[in-house]
Write a protein that holds these residues in place. Structure first.
Motif, PDB file in Angstrom:
ATOM      1  N   LYS A 101      -7.724  10.982   5.559  1.00 47.90           N
ATOM      2  CA  LYS A 101      -6.828  11.111   4.406  1.00 47.90           C
ATOM      3  C   LYS A 101      -7.497  11.913   3.289  1.00 47.90           C
ATOM      4  O   LYS A 101      -6.830  12.603   2.525  1.00 47.90           O
ATOM      5  CB  LYS A 101      -6.406   9.734   3.900  1.00 47.90           C
ATOM      6  CG  LYS A 101      -5.540   8.995   4.893  1.00 47.90           C
ATOM      7  CD  LYS A 101      -4.503   8.130   4.213  1.00 47.90           C
ATOM      8  CE  LYS A 101      -3.771   7.218   5.170  1.00 47.90           C
ATOM      9  NZ  LYS A 101      -2.795   7.853   6.030  1.00 47.90           N
ATOM     10  N   ALA A 116       0.950  13.043  -4.586  1.00 49.18           N
ATOM     11  CA  ALA A 116       0.608  12.079  -5.640  1.00 49.18           C
ATOM     12  C   ALA A 116      -0.779  12.394  -6.191  1.00 49.18           C
ATOM     13  O   ALA A 116      -1.678  12.793  -5.440  1.00 49.18           O
ATOM     14  CB  ALA A 116       0.635  10.666  -5.062  1.00 49.18           C
ATOM     15  N   LYS A 141      -5.894   3.817  -0.140  1.00 48.00           N
ATOM     16  CA  LYS A 141      -5.830   4.190   1.276  1.00 48.00           C
ATOM     17  C   LYS A 141      -7.220   4.344   1.874  1.00 48.00           C
ATOM     18  O   LYS A 141      -8.070   5.025   1.296  1.00 48.00           O
ATOM     19  CB  LYS A 141      -5.109   5.538   1.443  1.00 48.00           C
ATOM     20  CG  LYS A 141      -3.694   5.541   0.922  1.00 48.00           C
ATOM     21  CD  LYS A 141      -2.991   6.879   1.162  1.00 48.00           C
ATOM     22  CE  LYS A 141      -1.548   6.778   0.739  1.00 48.00           C
ATOM     23  NZ  LYS A 141      -0.758   7.978   1.037  1.00 48.00           N
ATOM     24  N   VAL A 151      -3.072   1.408   4.403  1.00 50.53           N
ATOM     25  CA  VAL A 151      -2.517   1.740   3.087  1.00 50.53           C
ATOM     26  C   VAL A 151      -2.099   0.458   2.369  1.00 50.53           C
ATOM     27  O   VAL A 151      -1.310  -0.323   2.891  1.00 50.53           O
ATOM     28  CB  VAL A 151      -1.288   2.678   3.236  1.00 50.53           C
ATOM     29  CG1 VAL A 151      -0.641   2.933   1.888  1.00 50.53           C
ATOM     30  CG2 VAL A 151      -1.713   3.989   3.882  1.00 50.53           C
ATOM     31  N   ILE A 153      -0.343  -1.033  -1.020  1.00 49.44           N
ATOM     32  CA  ILE A 153       0.393  -0.779  -2.262  1.00 49.44           C
ATOM     33  C   ILE A 153       0.095  -1.987  -3.166  1.00 49.44           C
ATOM     34  O   ILE A 153       0.650  -3.068  -2.960  1.00 49.44           O
ATOM     35  CB  ILE A 153       1.917  -0.685  -2.016  1.00 49.44           C
ATOM     36  CG1 ILE A 153       2.242   0.172  -0.796  1.00 49.44           C
ATOM     37  CG2 ILE A 153       2.666  -0.272  -3.287  1.00 49.44           C
ATOM     38  CD1 ILE A 153       2.396   1.628  -1.005  1.00 49.44           C
ATOM     39  N   TYR A 185       1.527   5.764  -7.472  1.00 51.58           N
ATOM     40  CA  TYR A 185       2.658   5.306  -6.687  1.00 51.58           C
ATOM     41  C   TYR A 185       3.849   6.214  -6.971  1.00 51.58           C
ATOM     42  O   TYR A 185       4.178   6.471  -8.122  1.00 51.58           O
ATOM     43  CB  TYR A 185       2.975   3.862  -7.072  1.00 51.58           C
ATOM     44  CG  TYR A 185       4.168   3.298  -6.364  1.00 51.58           C
ATOM     45  CD1 TYR A 185       4.046   2.798  -5.072  1.00 51.58           C
ATOM     46  CD2 TYR A 185       5.418   3.264  -6.979  1.00 51.58           C
ATOM     47  CE1 TYR A 185       5.142   2.270  -4.404  1.00 51.58           C
ATOM     48  CE2 TYR A 185       6.522   2.740  -6.317  1.00 51.58           C
ATOM     49  CZ  TYR A 185       6.373   2.247  -5.032  1.00 51.58           C
ATOM     50  OH  TYR A 185       7.452   1.739  -4.379  1.00 51.58           O
ATOM     51  N   LEU A 186       4.467   6.720  -5.915  1.00 49.71           N
ATOM     52  CA  LEU A 186       5.651   7.568  -6.088  1.00 49.71           C
ATOM     53  C   LEU A 186       6.884   6.748  -5.760  1.00 49.71           C
ATOM     54  O   LEU A 186       6.942   6.099  -4.702  1.00 49.71           O
ATOM     55  CB  LEU A 186       5.577   8.781  -5.153  1.00 49.71           C
ATOM     56  CG  LEU A 186       4.431   9.756  -5.398  1.00 49.71           C
ATOM     57  CD1 LEU A 186       4.388  10.818  -4.302  1.00 49.71           C
ATOM     58  CD2 LEU A 186       4.576  10.435  -6.758  1.00 49.71           C
ATOM     59  N   GLU A 190      11.912   7.993   1.361  1.00 46.75           N
ATOM     60  CA  GLU A 190      11.041   8.693   2.313  1.00 46.75           C
ATOM     61  C   GLU A 190      11.833   9.420   3.381  1.00 46.75           C
ATOM     62  O   GLU A 190      12.870   8.932   3.842  1.00 46.75           O
ATOM     63  CB  GLU A 190      10.123   7.675   3.004  1.00 46.75           C
ATOM     64  CG  GLU A 190       8.996   7.233   2.122  1.00 46.75           C
ATOM     65  CD  GLU A 190       8.046   6.292   2.848  1.00 46.75           C
ATOM     66  OE1 GLU A 190       7.417   6.712   3.832  1.00 46.75           O
ATOM     67  OE2 GLU A 190       7.954   5.132   2.428  1.00 46.75           O
ATOM     68  N   LYS A 212       9.840   1.546   7.989  1.00 52.63           N
ATOM     69  CA  LYS A 212       8.473   1.094   8.279  1.00 52.63           C
ATOM     70  C   LYS A 212       8.295  -0.416   8.155  1.00 52.63           C
ATOM     71  O   LYS A 212       7.451  -1.004   8.816  1.00 52.63           O
ATOM     72  CB  LYS A 212       7.495   1.779   7.317  1.00 52.63           C
ATOM     73  CG  LYS A 212       7.355   3.272   7.603  1.00 52.63           C
ATOM     74  CD  LYS A 212       5.929   3.749   7.439  1.00 52.63           C
ATOM     75  CE  LYS A 212       5.734   5.109   8.054  1.00 52.63           C
ATOM     76  NZ  LYS A 212       6.170   6.213   7.218  1.00 52.63           N
ATOM     77  N   GLU A 281       1.862  12.069   3.338  1.00 53.11           N
ATOM     78  CA  GLU A 281       0.841  12.190   4.378  1.00 53.11           C
ATOM     79  C   GLU A 281       1.270  13.237   5.392  1.00 53.11           C
ATOM     80  O   GLU A 281       2.444  13.563   5.508  1.00 53.11           O
ATOM     81  CB  GLU A 281       0.656  10.859   5.104  1.00 53.11           C
ATOM     82  CG  GLU A 281       1.909  10.412   5.822  1.00 53.11           C
ATOM     83  CD  GLU A 281       1.685   9.369   6.903  1.00 53.11           C
ATOM     84  OE1 GLU A 281       0.520   9.084   7.233  1.00 53.11           O
ATOM     85  OE2 GLU A 281       2.680   8.863   7.427  1.00 53.11           O
TER      86      GLU A 281
HETATM   87  P1  AMP Z   1       0.868   6.719   4.761  1.00 52.85           P
HETATM   88  O1  AMP Z   1       0.143   6.214   5.971  1.00 52.85           O
HETATM   89  O2  AMP Z   1       0.013   7.466   3.804  1.00 52.85           O
HETATM   90  O3  AMP Z   1       2.180   7.378   5.055  1.00 52.85           O
HETATM   91  O4  AMP Z   1       1.360   5.414   4.008  1.00 52.85           O
HETATM   92  C1  AMP Z   1       2.156   4.437   4.652  1.00 52.85           C
HETATM   93  C2  AMP Z   1       3.326   4.085   3.785  1.00 52.85           C
HETATM   94  O5  AMP Z   1       2.874   3.631   2.506  1.00 52.85           O
HETATM   95  C3  AMP Z   1       4.217   5.276   3.479  1.00 52.85           C
HETATM   96  O6  AMP Z   1       5.121   5.517   4.501  1.00 52.85           O
HETATM   97  C4  AMP Z   1       4.876   4.826   2.199  1.00 52.85           C
HETATM   98  O7  AMP Z   1       5.915   3.915   2.473  1.00 52.85           O
HETATM   99  C5  AMP Z   1       3.774   4.095   1.495  1.00 52.85           C
HETATM  100  N1  AMP Z   1       3.050   4.991   0.572  1.00 52.85           N
HETATM  101  C6  AMP Z   1       1.950   5.729   0.841  1.00 52.85           C
HETATM  102  N2  AMP Z   1       1.553   6.426  -0.229  1.00 52.85           N
HETATM  103  C7  AMP Z   1       2.415   6.149  -1.225  1.00 52.85           C
HETATM  104  C8  AMP Z   1       2.551   6.557  -2.590  1.00 52.85           C
HETATM  105  N3  AMP Z   1       1.694   7.396  -3.162  1.00 52.85           N
HETATM  106  N4  AMP Z   1       3.607   6.067  -3.283  1.00 52.85           N
HETATM  107  C9  AMP Z   1       4.482   5.209  -2.725  1.00 52.85           C
HETATM  108  N5  AMP Z   1       4.407   4.767  -1.463  1.00 52.85           N
HETATM  109  C10 AMP Z   1       3.390   5.226  -0.706  1.00 52.85           C
END
Ligand code: AMP
Ligand code: GLY
Length: 425
Positions: A101, A116, A141, A151, A153, A185-186, A190, A212, A281
């Motif tokens: 990452k 982000a 992360k 990950v 939150i 956090y965004l 998605e 998810k 991602e």
């Molecule tokens: P990732 O493996 O980075 O996709 O993260 C897994 C899940 O976490 C994502 O599908 C999102 O639902 C959530 N997530 C990851 N990064 C963020 C972020 N910066 N803001 C909000 N939700 C996030």
């Protein structure tokens, strides 16, 4: 042509299912495959990449398609290419986009791609300082591959600091967490977008939306994905164009300039905030369960697209999708998913007598095996995906759930609201 598919999930089953419809595809091998892929081709129990490459040479395999991220991150493509074999997927260097990452975020920053705000660090002090300057929630992360679990939150600063501490100490995810990304956090919705690439050119596939979380209304823990639908109406031409111009083109250009041209599938996990795309991602393979729906929407042969991508000839490809057709996939998971494994349970699929359902649905088998009597057993976390097709999302969704009703195994569970965001529009 003869094709080797690497992997054992529903994604690989669905790729095999699509390739089987192609006139130009002769024989399909799966390495290792699962208890149902032997209905589409032959399962091969070879794990070592060099041995697998030797097998591919001996059998004159024309194309190898890699499903999961692990072999890609570990360099299967480089090994096959050194042997002169044609393989669909990115090199080890380019696969770092998913493998790390920190690498991915640094690429996004370097190539000027919206994402982000973040820091990467291996120091708890630095992480804590950054966290203290941020609003809540905060995303923490782990750097390496954690099978979708790395990950957190965090709803509060304290929780974020605890998460960072757990990762950096190696307690939470071992070596995969000794470097971390902390980011803002965004808040949006998605989308999953897949660009099939050959190092230079690309083809964008219709956008999908995954689900998810384990439970309805996006509650409960994160999973690998409990269902998806394609195409989603949550994107229009203007947004597609923004994604191409601001994300796909600069990423491919940047990677090429940095000496790691990307070929294979670039899976862009996007958060749409106020109609603007932000990259959450990158993954370097098809999404699972998104692939299970995508694969039945192609009108043109999938084998042709994969072969042309793998050989740098995408500019000559014509990719067509079934017109006005939607696919919805509902994952049936085993009793203890995603917490722990479950006892094997026999799967019974009722005979489908309804012609309409027969013609507009299929099952993509994932976590299944066969016992010595040939009975199909649910042995994995995500057991199978019931996919329905239709001329609207609602029709496709209704068929998918009709199929869910035809499949039985002890502990079977699924979400009941797949595609809800599209249907509430
Ligand atoms: P990732 O493996 O980075 O996709 O993260 C897994 C899940 O976490 C994502 O599908 C999102 O639902 C959530 N997530 C990851 N990064 C963020 C972020 N910066 N803001 C909000 N939700 C996030
Ligand atoms: N469906 C999300 C993933 O494959 O990572």
């Amino acid at each position: 042509m003869d094709v080797l598919i690497v992997g054992s999930g529903g994604r690989e089953y669905s790729i095999g299912y699509a390739l089987k419809q192609d006139e130009s595809v002769n024989k399909i091998y799966f390495a290792p495959g699962n208890g149902a892929t032997d209905q589409l081709g032959e399962n091969i129990a070879i794990k070592d990449f060099n041995e697998l490459a030797n097998f591919a040479k001996e059998k004159n395999i024309d194309l190898t398609v890699v499903g999961p991220e692990d072999p890609l991150v570990n360099g299967i493509v480089d090994i096959f290419q050194e042997q002169g074999l044609t393989i669909f997927g990115p090199s080890k260097a380019a696969a770092q986009l998913e493998g790390s990452k920190v690498f991915m975020k640094n690429c996004l920053q370097k190539y000027g791609i919206p994402t982000a705000k973040y820091i990467e660090t291996d120091s708890l002090e630095e992480a804590t300082n950054f966290i203290n300057q941020m609003g809540e929630p905060i995303v923490v992360k782990a750097d390496g591959l954690c099978a979708g679990k790395g990950v957190i939150i965090a709803q509060t600063k304290q929780e974020a600091i605890e998460a960072a501490k757990g990762m950096l100490s190696g307690e939470s995810f071992g070596d995969a967490g000794t470097k971390i990304v902390v980011e803002e956090y965004l808040d949006g919705y998605e989308l999953s977008i897949f660009a099939v690439c050959d190092g230079k050119d690309y083809v964008v596939l219709p956008a999908a939306q995954d689900h998810k979380r384990l439970l309805d209304n996006d509650e409960g823990p994160n999973t690998g994905g409990m269902g998806a639908y394609v195409p989603t109406p949550l994107i229009d031409d203007e947004l597609y164009k923004k994604v191409e111009d601001r994300v796909i083109k600069p990423t491919l250009k940047g990677l090429e300039e940095d000496g790691m041209p990307f070929s294979g599938v670039l899976f862009i996990g996007l958060m749409i905030v106020n109609n603007e795309p932000y990259v959450l991602e990158y993954n370097v393979r098809f999404g699972d369960p998104e692939c299970e729906e995508l694969m039945v929407l192609f009108e043109s042969p999938v084998s042709d697209m994969l072969l042309k991508a793998a050989t740098g000839n995408l500019k000559d490809v014509e990719v067509k999708f079934k017109e006005d057709t939607y696919a919805v996939g509902v994952v049936l998971a085993s009793k203890n998913y995603p917490y722990s494994s479950s006892e094997p349970a026999e799967i019974i699929v009722d005979e489908i007598v309804h012609e309409d359902l027969k013609e507009n649905s299929y099952i993509a088998y994932a976590g299944v095996s066969r016992d010595e009597d040939g009975k199909l057993l649910a042995t994995g976390g995500r057991v199978l995906v019931c996919v329905g097709l239709g001329s609207s999302i609602r029709e496709a969704r209704d068929r998918a759930y009709m199929l869910v009703g035809q499949v039985h195994f002890y502990g079977k569970k699924c979400r009941t609201d797949i595609a809800y965001q599209a249907l509430k529009q």
